[in-house]
Design a protein around this motif. Structure first.
Motif, PDB file in Angstrom:
ATOM      1  N   ALA A 174       9.228  -5.347  10.442  1.00  0.00           N
ATOM      2  CA  ALA A 174       7.774  -5.330  10.563  1.00  0.00           C
ATOM      3  C   ALA A 174       7.281  -3.932  10.951  1.00  0.00           C
ATOM      4  CB  ALA A 174       7.327  -6.356  11.599  1.00  0.00           C
ATOM      5  N   ARG A 175       7.992  -3.284  11.861  1.00  0.00           N
ATOM      6  CA  ARG A 175       7.590  -1.941  12.284  1.00  0.00           C
ATOM      7  C   ARG A 175       7.669  -0.958  11.122  1.00  0.00           C
ATOM      8  NH1 ARG A 175      10.769   2.088  13.781  1.00  0.00           N
ATOM      9  NH2 ARG A 175      12.547   0.678  14.092  1.00  0.00           N
ATOM     10  N   LEU A 176       8.739  -1.068  10.319  1.00  0.00           N
ATOM     11  CA  LEU A 176       8.914  -0.154   9.195  1.00  0.00           C
ATOM     12  C   LEU A 176       7.877  -0.371   8.103  1.00  0.00           C
ATOM     13  CD1 LEU A 176      12.810  -0.322   8.967  1.00  0.00           C
ATOM     14  CD2 LEU A 176      11.458   1.646   9.705  1.00  0.00           C
ATOM     15  N   LEU A 177       7.472  -1.624   7.910  1.00  0.00           N
ATOM     16  CA  LEU A 177       6.524  -1.951   6.838  1.00  0.00           C
ATOM     17  C   LEU A 177       5.080  -2.012   7.321  1.00  0.00           C
ATOM     18  CD1 LEU A 177       8.541  -4.728   4.928  1.00  0.00           C
ATOM     19  CD2 LEU A 177       8.231  -2.326   4.286  1.00  0.00           C
ATOM     20  N   HIS A 178       4.850  -1.704   8.592  1.00  0.00           N
ATOM     21  CA  HIS A 178       3.505  -1.688   9.179  1.00  0.00           C
ATOM     22  C   HIS A 178       2.832  -3.058   9.080  1.00  0.00           C
ATOM     23  CE1 HIS A 178       3.062   2.982   8.661  1.00  0.00           C
ATOM     24  NE2 HIS A 178       4.149   2.632   9.329  1.00  0.00           N
ATOM     25  N   ILE A 179       3.599  -4.093   9.395  1.00  0.00           N
ATOM     26  CA  ILE A 179       3.063  -5.450   9.429  1.00  0.00           C
ATOM     27  C   ILE A 179       3.433  -6.055  10.782  1.00  0.00           C
ATOM     28  CG2 ILE A 179       3.109  -5.796   6.926  1.00  0.00           C
ATOM     29  CD1 ILE A 179       5.743  -7.269   7.226  1.00  0.00           C
TER      30      ILE A 179
ATOM     31  N   HIS B  21      -0.636  -2.761  -9.608  1.00  0.00           N
ATOM     32  CA  HIS B  21      -1.315  -1.469  -9.506  1.00  0.00           C
ATOM     33  C   HIS B  21      -0.905  -0.708  -8.243  1.00  0.00           C
ATOM     34  CE1 HIS B  21      -3.697  -2.938 -12.829  1.00  0.00           C
ATOM     35  NE2 HIS B  21      -4.058  -3.985 -12.116  1.00  0.00           N
ATOM     36  N   ILE B  22       0.356  -0.861  -7.878  1.00  0.00           N
ATOM     37  CA  ILE B  22       0.927  -0.134  -6.752  1.00  0.00           C
ATOM     38  C   ILE B  22       1.765   1.002  -7.317  1.00  0.00           C
ATOM     39  CG2 ILE B  22       2.514  -0.241  -4.800  1.00  0.00           C
ATOM     40  CD1 ILE B  22       1.760  -3.178  -4.474  1.00  0.00           C
ATOM     41  N   HIS B  23       1.389   2.219  -7.002  1.00  0.00           N
ATOM     42  CA  HIS B  23       2.078   3.385  -7.541  1.00  0.00           C
ATOM     43  C   HIS B  23       2.893   4.063  -6.433  1.00  0.00           C
ATOM     44  CE1 HIS B  23      -0.228   2.917 -11.223  1.00  0.00           C
ATOM     45  NE2 HIS B  23      -1.319   2.797 -10.468  1.00  0.00           N
ATOM     46  N   ILE B  24       4.191   4.116  -6.654  1.00  0.00           N
ATOM     47  CA  ILE B  24       5.091   4.692  -5.668  1.00  0.00           C
ATOM     48  C   ILE B  24       4.908   6.204  -5.627  1.00  0.00           C
ATOM     49  CG2 ILE B  24       7.490   4.948  -4.982  1.00  0.00           C
ATOM     50  CD1 ILE B  24       6.338   2.107  -4.780  1.00  0.00           C
ATOM     51  N   ALA B  25       4.842   6.755  -4.407  1.00  0.00           N
ATOM     52  CA  ALA B  25       4.589   8.186  -4.277  1.00  0.00           C
ATOM     53  C   ALA B  25       5.684   8.924  -3.517  1.00  0.00           C
ATOM     54  CB  ALA B  25       3.250   8.423  -3.582  1.00  0.00           C
ATOM     55  N   SER B  26       6.237   8.327  -2.470  1.00  0.00           N
ATOM     56  CA  SER B  26       7.209   9.067  -1.668  1.00  0.00           C
ATOM     57  C   SER B  26       8.131   8.113  -0.927  1.00  0.00           C
ATOM     58  CB  SER B  26       6.485   9.965  -0.645  1.00  0.00           C
ATOM     59  OG  SER B  26       5.742   9.181   0.265  1.00  0.00           O
ATOM     60  N   ASP B  27       9.199   8.669  -0.409  1.00  0.00           N
ATOM     61  CA  ASP B  27      10.104   7.890   0.434  1.00  0.00           C
ATOM     62  C   ASP B  27      10.627   8.777   1.549  1.00  0.00           C
ATOM     63  OD1 ASP B  27      11.782   9.491  -1.052  1.00  0.00           O
ATOM     64  OD2 ASP B  27      13.357   7.999  -1.188  1.00  0.00           O
ATOM     65  N   GLU B  28      11.060   8.138   2.618  1.00  0.00           N
ATOM     66  CA  GLU B  28      11.629   8.859   3.749  1.00  0.00           C
ATOM     67  C   GLU B  28      12.757   8.001   4.312  1.00  0.00           C
ATOM     68  OE1 GLU B  28      10.416  10.694   8.125  1.00  0.00           O
ATOM     69  OE2 GLU B  28       8.872  10.025   6.734  1.00  0.00           O
TER      70      GLU B  28
ATOM     71  N   GLY C 122      -0.109   6.170   1.125  1.00  0.00           N
ATOM     72  CA  GLY C 122       0.713   6.346   2.312  1.00  0.00           C
ATOM     73  C   GLY C 122       1.102   5.058   2.997  1.00  0.00           C
ATOM     74  N   SER C 123       0.853   3.913   2.343  1.00  0.00           N
ATOM     75  CA  SER C 123       1.187   2.612   2.932  1.00  0.00           C
ATOM     76  C   SER C 123       2.581   2.182   2.502  1.00  0.00           C
ATOM     77  CB  SER C 123       0.165   1.555   2.500  1.00  0.00           C
ATOM     78  OG  SER C 123      -1.133   1.898   2.942  1.00  0.00           O
ATOM     79  N   PRO C 124       3.388   1.654   3.420  1.00  0.00           N
ATOM     80  CA  PRO C 124       4.744   1.209   3.069  1.00  0.00           C
ATOM     81  C   PRO C 124       4.704   0.064   2.049  1.00  0.00           C
ATOM     82  CG  PRO C 124       4.525   1.438   5.443  1.00  0.00           C
ATOM     83  CD  PRO C 124       3.138   1.545   4.866  1.00  0.00           C
TER      84      PRO C 124
END
Length: 253
Positions: free
Chosen positions: A122-127, A182-189, A225-227
């Motif tokens: 949940a912490r990683l996915l901001h939920i 319509h979710i476009h992947i932009a970055s990963d960390e 910038g949303s997970p």
């Protein structure tokens, strides 16, 4: 029943030590996958063993897929099947990466289910902890050979109605996210660490027990910038390498 009575003899300690020396030599910074190893006479002089013993060890390493012989050109460290770039756009999925490496991609969906997010997920996915998520695990193939085991966690509210059959039909999760949601992947960390495989992992990736793996754990985000996904990728150590390419920055004095 002893090894001798069954017609098999254990390798001598000196033979095993010689094999360890060769593997240690090939594992130094002087060598990389795809490199040619020194000629037999050089190895004999460097390691201090007979040519007959050396040839037997090299033959075993060829059979194990660590080395390969190229006719009259000598012996080479076997090139990894998949080279995964760390600096290319993240929207390039594993299927496309496999094709770029000249192999035919394949995937087997091991499971697809809904679950409740743990505190960490949940912490990683901001939920919130306990929120519904989609969990899926896929075994990836290159030319029908397994090289990667990936587990994905996605917030259910980002992918309502997503089913296993939809994923299997589209093949690529990121293309499905883009085209349907319509979710476009932009970055990963994330991070890459060495870890010992579990029984399930070494069985699926067809390697001996206690084999080390290259494990990537990371959060993939969209253009806002949303997970979108938390990904755990367990990679076959002899079939996958990660490539880093950074531009050289020049300073002006």
């Amino acid at each position: 029943m002893s090894d001798q009575s069954s017609g098999q003899r254990r390798p001598r300690k000196s033979y095993l030590e010689a094999k360890k020396k060769i593997l240690a030599l090939l594992g130094t910074a002087e060598f990389n996958t795809g490199d040619q190893i020194p000629a037999e006479r050089e190895l004999v002089a460097m390691i201090g063993l007979s040519r007959m013993t050396l040839r037997k060890i090299l033959a075993e390493l060829v059979d194990a897929g660590i080395l390969e012989r190229r006719g009259n050109q000598g012996t080479w460290i076997r090139q990894t099947v998949i080279e995964r770039p760390l600096t290319s756009p993240v929207e390039q999925g594993i299927s496309q990466i496999t094709e770029v490496n000249g192999a035919i991609p394949g995937s087997h969906l091991l499971y697809f289910q809904h679950a409740s997010a743990s505190v960490r997920i949940a912490r990683l996915l901001h939920i919130e902890a306990g929120d519904p998520i989609v969990m899926m695990k896929r075994l990836r193939f290159a030319d029908a050979s397994p090289f990667c085991l990936e587990t994905s966690y996605l917030p259910l509210h980002r992918v309502p109605g997503l089913t296993a059959s939809m994923l299997e039909q589209h093949g690529s999760l990121y293309k499905l996210l883009s085209g349907l949601y319509h979710i476009h992947i932009a970055s990963d960390e994330g991070t890459i660490k060495i870890a010992t495989m579990s029984e399930e992992e070494y069985t699926l990736l067809q390697v001996p027990p206690d084999t080390p793996a290259l494990v990537y754990r990371g959060v993939i985000t969209d253009t806002q910038g949303s997970p979108v996904e938390y990904l755990v990728s367990v990679n076959h150590p002899e079939k996958v390498s990660f490539k880093i390419r950074n531009p050289v920055m020049t300073s002006v004095s």
